[in-house]
Motif scaffolding. Structure first.
Motif, PDB file in Angstrom:
ATOM      1  N   THR A  55      18.912   1.250  -5.375  1.00 13.81           N
ATOM      2  CA  THR A  55      18.263  -0.011  -5.741  1.00 13.81           C
ATOM      3  C   THR A  55      18.454  -1.007  -4.613  1.00 13.81           C
ATOM      4  O   THR A  55      19.593  -1.248  -4.186  1.00 13.81           O
ATOM      5  CB  THR A  55      18.881  -0.577  -7.039  1.00 13.81           C
ATOM      6  OG1 THR A  55      18.770   0.409  -8.053  1.00 13.81           O
ATOM      7  CG2 THR A  55      18.194  -1.851  -7.469  1.00 13.81           C
TER       8      THR A  55
ATOM      9  N   TRP B   6       6.455  10.420  -8.268  1.00 16.32           N
ATOM     10  CA  TRP B   6       6.352   9.107  -8.901  1.00 16.32           C
ATOM     11  C   TRP B   6       7.623   8.335  -8.644  1.00 16.32           C
ATOM     12  O   TRP B   6       8.715   8.883  -8.631  1.00 16.32           O
ATOM     13  CB  TRP B   6       6.131   9.245 -10.405  1.00 16.32           C
ATOM     14  CG  TRP B   6       4.776   9.766 -10.733  1.00 16.32           C
ATOM     15  CD1 TRP B   6       4.437  11.048 -11.062  1.00 16.32           C
ATOM     16  CD2 TRP B   6       3.562   9.022 -10.753  1.00 16.32           C
ATOM     17  NE1 TRP B   6       3.093  11.150 -11.274  1.00 16.32           N
ATOM     18  CE2 TRP B   6       2.521   9.920 -11.097  1.00 16.32           C
ATOM     19  CE3 TRP B   6       3.244   7.699 -10.505  1.00 16.32           C
ATOM     20  CZ2 TRP B   6       1.196   9.527 -11.206  1.00 16.32           C
ATOM     21  CZ3 TRP B   6       1.926   7.300 -10.612  1.00 16.32           C
ATOM     22  CH2 TRP B   6       0.923   8.208 -10.954  1.00 16.32           C
TER      23      TRP B   6
ATOM     24  N   SER C 222       7.257  -4.837  -9.079  1.00 16.44           N
ATOM     25  CA  SER C 222       6.328  -4.858 -10.217  1.00 16.44           C
ATOM     26  C   SER C 222       6.778  -3.974 -11.371  1.00 16.44           C
ATOM     27  O   SER C 222       6.248  -4.082 -12.474  1.00 16.44           O
ATOM     28  CB  SER C 222       4.939  -4.397  -9.761  1.00 16.44           C
ATOM     29  OG  SER C 222       4.967  -3.008  -9.456  1.00 16.44           O
ATOM     30  N   LYS C 223       7.724  -3.075 -11.095  1.00 16.81           N
ATOM     31  CA  LYS C 223       8.220  -2.099 -12.091  1.00 16.81           C
ATOM     32  C   LYS C 223       7.127  -1.112 -12.501  1.00 16.81           C
ATOM     33  O   LYS C 223       7.260  -0.419 -13.488  1.00 16.81           O
ATOM     34  CB  LYS C 223       8.816  -2.787 -13.330  1.00 16.81           C
ATOM     35  CG  LYS C 223       9.868  -3.833 -13.020  1.00 16.81           C
ATOM     36  CD  LYS C 223      11.034  -3.257 -12.279  1.00 16.81           C
ATOM     37  CE  LYS C 223      12.097  -4.319 -12.050  1.00 16.81           C
ATOM     38  NZ  LYS C 223      12.772  -4.214 -10.804  1.00 16.81           N
ATOM     39  N   GLN C 224       6.047  -1.052 -11.737  1.00 16.77           N
ATOM     40  CA  GLN C 224       4.954  -0.121 -11.985  1.00 16.77           C
ATOM     41  C   GLN C 224       5.302   1.241 -11.389  1.00 16.77           C
ATOM     42  O   GLN C 224       5.934   1.323 -10.344  1.00 16.77           O
ATOM     43  CB  GLN C 224       3.664  -0.623 -11.328  1.00 16.77           C
ATOM     44  CG  GLN C 224       3.169  -1.947 -11.837  1.00 16.77           C
ATOM     45  CD  GLN C 224       2.452  -1.801 -13.158  1.00 16.77           C
ATOM     46  OE1 GLN C 224       1.786  -0.815 -13.406  1.00 16.77           O
ATOM     47  NE2 GLN C 224       2.616  -2.792 -14.013  1.00 16.77           N
ATOM     48  N   GLN C 225       4.849   2.290 -12.067  1.00 13.80           N
ATOM     49  CA  GLN C 225       4.999   3.639 -11.531  1.00 13.80           C
ATOM     50  C   GLN C 225       3.895   3.875 -10.494  1.00 13.80           C
ATOM     51  O   GLN C 225       2.743   3.526 -10.728  1.00 13.80           O
ATOM     52  CB  GLN C 225       4.876   4.676 -12.656  1.00 13.80           C
ATOM     53  CG  GLN C 225       6.085   4.714 -13.568  1.00 13.80           C
ATOM     54  CD  GLN C 225       7.254   5.395 -12.876  1.00 13.80           C
ATOM     55  OE1 GLN C 225       7.147   6.519 -12.428  1.00 13.80           O
ATOM     56  NE2 GLN C 225       8.370   4.701 -12.793  1.00 13.80           N
TER      57      GLN C 225
ATOM     58  N   THR D  44       9.278   4.041  -9.139  1.00 12.51           N
ATOM     59  CA  THR D  44       9.071   2.717  -9.718  1.00 12.51           C
ATOM     60  C   THR D  44       9.141   1.671  -8.623  1.00 12.51           C
ATOM     61  O   THR D  44      10.132   1.585  -7.900  1.00 12.51           O
ATOM     62  CB  THR D  44      10.129   2.421 -10.797  1.00 12.51           C
ATOM     63  OG1 THR D  44      10.064   3.443 -11.784  1.00 12.51           O
ATOM     64  CG2 THR D  44       9.903   1.064 -11.435  1.00 12.51           C
ATOM     65  N   ASP D  45       8.090   0.877  -8.507  1.00 15.56           N
ATOM     66  CA  ASP D  45       8.076  -0.229  -7.555  1.00 15.56           C
ATOM     67  C   ASP D  45       9.165  -1.211  -7.968  1.00 15.56           C
ATOM     68  O   ASP D  45       9.194  -1.659  -9.110  1.00 15.56           O
ATOM     69  CB  ASP D  45       6.706  -0.910  -7.573  1.00 15.56           C
ATOM     70  CG  ASP D  45       6.609  -2.058  -6.594  1.00 15.56           C
ATOM     71  OD1 ASP D  45       7.533  -2.891  -6.534  1.00 15.56           O
ATOM     72  OD2 ASP D  45       5.582  -2.146  -5.907  1.00 15.56           O
TER      73      ASP D  45
END
Length: 164
Positions: free
Chosen positions: A100, A145, A151-154, A147-148
């Motif tokens: 992270t 895949w 944005s927490k988008q996959q 996680t950004d």
């Protein structure tokens, strides 16, 4: 043989020779066909390195006495912009490595990178770290895949690299 027949034969020979590719052209066609298309990771790596090359060139070319220039007090200086861009690269590199990124890495403090040489070295390191992460992932890993961090988008690893 008549003049017309000779002229016709000569014309046919010239036409045949002109229409046939030369040996050099044939060799070029073979070498072009033998070149494989770059893989997905090679494409991402080439783009990453090209952007990194440009950032490093700007960092190297800009005079050190102008590194703290700000067009207005409210915006980042040139050095702060470079640090921001290079620090943001960790938002790709660390997640790809399963780590992270620290929030403060998005805007590394100028006080930590006091000289032009410090800033250039930091930019180079971040570009190299990202390139190493892309190489480590390889072609198959570009479609993984992830996680950004913002944005927490996959998204696919390759898309995160392009986004940064």
């Amino acid at each position: 043989m008549t003049k017309i027949m000779k002229a016709t034969i000569l014309l046919l020979l010239v036409t045949a020779l002109c229409g046939r590719p030369s040996l050099a052209q044939q060799g070029q066609q073979k070498s072009d066909a033998s070149k494989a298309m770059p893989s997905s990771s090679q494409i991402v790596l080439a783009q990453w390195n090209e952007i990194g090359r440009k950032l490093i060139a700007m960092a190297d070319d800009f005079p050190e006495d102008k590194y703290d220039f700000k067009p207005t007090p409210a915006v980042r200086s040139f050095a702060e912009q470079l640090l921001h861009v290079a620090g943001s690269m960790e938002y790709f590199t660390l997640p790809v490595q399963g780590k992270t990124p620290a929030r403060e890495m998005e805007n590394p403090p100028r006080a930590t990178y006091k000289t032009k040489a410090d800033v250039v070295a930091f930019v180079k390191k971040e570009v190299e770290d990202g390139a190493a992460a892309i190489k480590a992932k390889g072609d198959k890993g570009m479609a993984d895949w992830i996680t950004d961090p913002d944005s927490k988008q996959q998204m696919h690893v390759s898309d995160l690299a392009y986004g940064l």
